[in-house]
Scaffold this active site. Structure first.
Site, PDB file in Angstrom:
ATOM      1  N   LYS A  27       0.425   4.932   6.653  1.00 40.81           N
ATOM      2  CA  LYS A  27       0.087   5.323   6.023  1.00 40.81           C
ATOM      3  C   LYS A  27       0.455   6.146   6.336  1.00 40.81           C
ATOM      4  O   LYS A  27       0.871   7.031   6.736  1.00 40.81           O
ATOM      5  CB  LYS A  27      -1.770   5.071   5.773  1.00 40.81           C
ATOM      6  CG  LYS A  27      -2.063   3.898   5.943  1.00 40.81           C
ATOM      7  CD  LYS A  27      -2.058   3.100   4.341  1.00 40.81           C
ATOM      8  CE  LYS A  27      -3.295   1.477   4.859  1.00 40.81           C
ATOM      9  NZ  LYS A  27      -3.185   1.047   3.724  1.00 40.81           N
ATOM     10  N   SER A  37       0.655  -1.345  -0.062  1.00 38.66           N
ATOM     11  CA  SER A  37      -0.474   0.212  -0.312  1.00 38.66           C
ATOM     12  C   SER A  37       0.687   1.123   0.209  1.00 38.66           C
ATOM     13  O   SER A  37       0.230   2.184  -0.166  1.00 38.66           O
ATOM     14  CB  SER A  37      -0.769   0.125   1.025  1.00 38.66           C
ATOM     15  OG  SER A  37      -0.111   0.395   2.276  1.00 38.66           O
TER      16      SER A  37
END
Length: 190
Positions: free
Chosen positions: A93, A50
């Site tokens: 993230k 990700s």
């Protein structure tokens, strides 16, 4: 002439410690240092894709656990946090929306409070769309590998209490060792 007092072995300040005692003291000191450092600096292994191209699976990050005890999360910070749907898992993230922000993803672009983001770190423009109002005490996070990333556009916001800290360096593998910087995502790219 005065006589020197006799020094017994118990009183001799230069008496050597036994090797066993020295070993035990060294182990205790190492453990104390380890736990002191661990209280301030965390380590997180990148597990998924990700955050490609910024981070790749298998890289190990150093995380400043104290950063957000003394300052606020900033737009663009790479953060680690306990996954809201299963706090046993730690995720990595990029913070895009802060409390009170409006995040809009449309036409392959991300805007925050009406400002188009400058994102040289993403792998591809997002192919999804949506509008999110970030609640107080929460963050909106996205992976740099926007389209396959499971992040706030899929499962929602990250409560501030779940934030572990700010990732500041990659230290493993040694060939990929580097510092992580936070770009000015509101900078004009022209």
């Amino acid at each position: 002439m005065t006589e020197e007092p006799e020094i017994t072995p118990q009183e001799n300040p230069k008496r050597k410690k036994s090797p066993i005692r020295e070993t035990i003291e060294m182990i205790v000191m190492a453990l104390v240092l380890y736990f002191l450092i661990d209280a301030v600096v965390g380590r997180v292994v990148v597990q998924k894709i990700s955050m490609i191209p910024t981070l790749t699976p298998g890289e190990v990050l150093l995380v400043n656990k104290l950063k957000y005890k003394f300052s606020e999360v900033e737009h663009g910070d790479i953060i680690t946090f306990h996954y809201p749907l299963d706090p046993e898992w730690d995720y990595v993230k990029r913070a895009i929306g802060l409390p009170g922000d409006e995040v809009i993803v449309a036409n392959g672009e991300v805007t925050v409070n009406g400002q188009l983001l400058y994102e040289p770190y993403i792998s591809a423009a997002p192919e999804y769309e949506g509008v999110w109002e970030v609640p107080e005490e929460a963050l909106f996070v996205l992976g740099d590998n926007r389209n396959p990333s499971a992040d706030s556009h899929v499962w929602g916001f990250v409560p501030m209490e779940n934030v572990i800290g700010k990732a500041f360096a990659v230290y493993w593998p040694p060939t990929k060792m580097r510092g992580l910087t936070t770009p000015d995502i509101f900078a004009n790219e022209n």
